[in-house]
Write an enzyme that holds these catalytic residues in place. Structure first.
Site, PDB file in Angstrom:
ATOM      1  N   VAL A 279       1.103  -1.108  -0.356  1.00  0.00           N
ATOM      2  CA  VAL A 279      -0.582   0.326  -0.248  1.00  0.00           C
ATOM      3  C   VAL A 279       1.074   0.891   0.179  1.00  0.00           C
ATOM      4  O   VAL A 279       0.289   2.427   0.412  1.00  0.00           O
ATOM      5  CB  VAL A 279      -1.074  -0.024   1.109  1.00  0.00           C
ATOM      6  N   ARG A 281       4.437   2.280  -2.683  1.00  0.00           N
ATOM      7  CA  ARG A 281       4.296   2.361  -3.821  1.00  0.00           C
ATOM      8  C   ARG A 281       4.452   1.385  -4.612  1.00  0.00           C
ATOM      9  O   ARG A 281       5.052   0.796  -4.557  1.00  0.00           O
ATOM     10  CB  ARG A 281       5.412   4.233  -3.840  1.00  0.00           C
ATOM     11  N   GLU A 310       1.380   2.995 -12.841  1.00  0.00           N
ATOM     12  CA  GLU A 310      -0.639   3.206 -12.450  1.00  0.00           C
ATOM     13  C   GLU A 310      -1.017   4.075 -13.413  1.00  0.00           C
ATOM     14  O   GLU A 310      -0.802   5.584 -13.834  1.00  0.00           O
ATOM     15  CB  GLU A 310      -0.536   4.153 -11.309  1.00  0.00           C
ATOM     16  N   HIS A 329      -5.839   1.403  -5.921  1.00  0.00           N
ATOM     17  CA  HIS A 329      -5.015   2.409  -5.467  1.00  0.00           C
ATOM     18  C   HIS A 329      -6.467   3.108  -5.143  1.00  0.00           C
ATOM     19  O   HIS A 329      -6.115   4.677  -4.822  1.00  0.00           O
ATOM     20  CB  HIS A 329      -4.313   3.986  -5.919  1.00  0.00           C
TER      21      HIS A 329
END
Length: 368
Positions: A279, A281, A310, A329
């Site tokens: 959680v 990067r 992402e 995310h």
């Protein structure tokens, strides 16, 4: 904001905008107390002691906050707020502060900039701008505000993986009562390694300990930690501690030191029955090495709220890796987190205008 901004930051800004637009969003004393409960206490000297400080006269605002300007203005009634991209060259040159804006174009023209309030926790994209250091700009972020929500997301992933809920959901979708099911794992008595014992990591550790787990951790700033963490090691102890862990949870910021640390060597050090959760990067993990570890069943599985890149392309091998749960995310996308961010944004606006010490000051040198 440029397309390079992560999808997570965009979601964060959207949630912040919605929260600021809610009735009664004005900062109240209980909200200040809630920031203190998160560990957000003033740090550094009063900003009035910084060279050239004065109460802000012109503040540049990210376009995401368009619908919230009325509420934001209440926290700094003496300042003029100018929304990008409508700001003129004269506005940029006169800007004292920005909210959610840290681009090379703006920094190159805002030569009198004193303060940047970033609207996410990760500031890697901002600290990489040379002008932030050259101008000695004060940088604050949203650290800790999302920590409780993100910690709950971690526990959700841990439970889903250890109880194989992804398997049972697939069976349910086919209306199939399976008799040949995977073996479930209890969390109690298991060891979790928290990589990055900061605001998020501490909240993960607190909740894991409450479930009866043994908690160990790494921390770049030293070996200190709360009583419920049985051992706090330095980053160079990662592989040693990984060999003890049933779950490894990355909560570390993305810095040159943490980029690519979850690589082939790391996954080889994990127990075959252990799980990796991220959680922090996506850039901290080497994607192809994680895919290889999952496909070869070198590790039991993984839970990812962040990936690299992402948004994750549809052709990425991660989508098809076994025993993997991906969320886009979203671990901080809750109403509670949005309220905490509103409180921090408004309180820092008040503090800067009054020349007081700020909350959530980022270390530009370290990158977080």
């Amino acid at each position: 904001m440029k397309p390079a901004t992560t999808r997570g930051a965009t979601r964060l800004l959207r949630a912040l905008t919605v929260a600021l637009a809610l009735p009664g969003a004005a900062l109240a004393e209980p909200q200040v107390a809630s920031l203190e409960a998160l560990g957000l206490t003033p740090s550094g000297p009063p900003v009035r002691e910084r060279a050239g400080w004065h109460a802000p006269k012109l503040i540049l605002v990210a376009p995401y906050l368009h619908d919230s300007l009325a509420q934001i203005r209440d926290a700094a009634p003496g300042a003029k707020f100018v929304e990008l991209p409508e700001a003129s060259a004269r506005d940029l040159a006169a800007a004292d502060a920005t909210l959610g804006v840290c681009t090379p174009e703006v920094l190159g023209k805002a030569t009198h900039l004193q303060w940047i309030q970033w609207l996410g926790a990760g500031v890697e994209g901002c600290v990489q701008q040379p002008l932030v250091r050259a101008h000695q700009v004060l940088l604050t972020n949203m650290q800790r505000t999302a920590a409780p929500s993100m910690a709950e997301h971690v526990l959700a992933l841990m439970l889903a993986l250890s109880r194989h809920l992804d398997y049972f959901l697939r069976e349910q979708a086919q209306a199939h009562w399976s008799e040949d099911t995977p073996r479930l794992m209890d969390l109690e008595g298991r060891t979790v390694l928290v990589v990055g014992l900061g605001g998020i990591g501490t909240e993960v550790a607190r909740r894991a300990h409450a479930l009866g787990m043994r908690v160990i951790a790494t921390r770049a700033s030293g070996r200190t930690g709360p009583d419920y963490v049985s051992y706090v090691g330095l980053p160079d102890e990662l592989l040693k501690l990984t060999r003890e862990a049933d779950f490894v949870v990355n909560c570390a910021p993305l810095t040159p030191q943490t980029t690519g640390i979850f690589n082939q060597e790391f996954f080889a050090a994990m127990k075959p029955a252990a799980y990796f959760l991220n959680v922090g990067r996506g850039g901290s993990a080497v994607t192809q090495d994680l895919v290889a570890a999952l496909e070869s069943h070198r590790i039991a599985g993984a839970g990812l709220d962040v990936v690299d890149p992402e948004p994750l392309p549809s052709g990425s091998a991660l989508w098809h890796a076994p025993n993997l749960i991906i969320t886009p995310h979203v671990s901080a996308d809750t109403s509670v987190t949005a309220e905490e961010r509103v409180a921090l944004l408004r309180e820092n606006l008040r503090r800067f205008g009054a020349g007081e010490p700020m909350l959530a000051v980022a270390d530009v040198t370290r990158g977080y």
